[in-house]
Design an enzyme around this catalytic site. Sequence first.
Site, PDB file in Angstrom:
ATOM      1  N   LYS A 146       0.857  -6.887   5.662  1.00  0.00           N
ATOM      2  CA  LYS A 146       1.649  -5.775   6.195  1.00  0.00           C
ATOM      3  C   LYS A 146       1.638  -5.783   7.724  1.00  0.00           C
ATOM      4  CE  LYS A 146       0.805  -2.965   2.109  1.00  0.00           C
ATOM      5  NZ  LYS A 146       0.029  -1.931   1.440  1.00  0.00           N
TER       6      LYS A 146
ATOM      7  N   GLN B 297      -4.607   2.450   2.620  1.00  0.00           N
ATOM      8  CA  GLN B 297      -4.566   1.414   1.582  1.00  0.00           C
ATOM      9  C   GLN B 297      -5.375   1.858   0.367  1.00  0.00           C
ATOM     10  OE1 GLN B 297      -2.740  -1.533   1.689  1.00  0.00           O
ATOM     11  NE2 GLN B 297      -3.387  -1.775  -0.430  1.00  0.00           N
TER      12      GLN B 297
ATOM     13  N   ASP C  28       4.610   5.474   2.751  1.00  0.00           N
ATOM     14  CA  ASP C  28       4.498   4.991   1.366  1.00  0.00           C
ATOM     15  C   ASP C  28       5.328   5.851   0.414  1.00  0.00           C
ATOM     16  OD1 ASP C  28       3.003   2.679   1.055  1.00  0.00           O
ATOM     17  OD2 ASP C  28       1.097   3.738   1.262  1.00  0.00           O
TER      18      ASP C  28
END
Length: 305
Positions: free
Chosen positions: A53, A97, A120
């Site tokens: 990422k 995460q 997200d």
Amino acid sequence: MPLILDGNRVRDEIKSECRPRVERVLANAGRPPGLSVVLVGDNPASQVYVRSKTKTAGELGIYNETITPPASITTDELLALVNELDNRPEVDGILVQLPLPKQIDEQRILLAVSPDKDVDGFHPCNVGRLATGRPGPRSCTPAGIIELLKRYEIPIAGKQAVVVGRSDIVGKPMSFLLLQENATVTICHSKTRDLPAVCRTADILVAAIGRPAMVTADFIRPGAVVVDVGINRITDRAEAERIFDPSRLADFDKRGSLLVGDVNPVDMARISSAYTPVPGGVGPLTIAMLMKNTIESAERRTGLC
Ligand code: NAP
């Protein structure tokens, strides 16, 4: 021959569309879009995901940083860290995460990321925006699948879509996005009765289960479009022999493992009209959509849209 839906190609298209938007934020706001990633502990798989990422963010000129608290961090300490990032104006996106260590209250942490920085699309406020068709960041993997289908001009409106899996990250948002595109959507899960029969009603079948090659020929209507979200690593040769075409076994012997999705790859290629391969189908799109969400957040927060 079925159409192979190439996620790498679509990822590259999305990334090249991102570059001028990064430049525009930089020119207007005097800073690039910013992404903060919180990586708790030392889970090797999470470390690999986070590296991919931040590498992509760096390639696109997005400012990025990775904060790595120890696995022993408490919920309160992590909340304080997320709040600090939330208060920093140059941070447009905060990504915590997952999975988090057991002692952490994951829901409290995800709620602490403000909806405007939730790249997200996991915050209940953004889930509500999705469910009610309002603009907002969408969960990256399902949003990437919609991009893929649209860019391959696969019709969605009026089609029968079946989604196997109802997770908050993939199955549920996928179902809402397909509904928004005017598909007629059925959501399946581990308690669904006669799953193969339900799946056979699908014009568009999305498998997000997490079980290697579980979806076989009897689940797939001839000519269906099959989207395989699963990523599973096979390390047992007997299982590889059961799943793959014999021509793939040399690869298995060389590497000691092979990736497989939730759909049997041989059946999918034989029966569908179009499908996403594993790897190289859905996988590459998730990070590209994360970049798009980060840039969109920066555009909103700097008054560009
Ligand atoms: P998850 O949270 O474990 O959810 C799995 C879903 O599958 C659940 O809803 C579960 O039903 C359902 N399920 C499990 N066994 C089933 C069965 N035998 N029959 C019918 N339904 C069954 O997984 P996830 O996070 O959604 O991920 C799914 C897969 O996608 C995994 O392989 C993951 O690695 C992959 N993934 C890929 C990407 C990507 O970028 N390509 C991103 C995210 C995830 P219940 O709700 O009833 O338990």
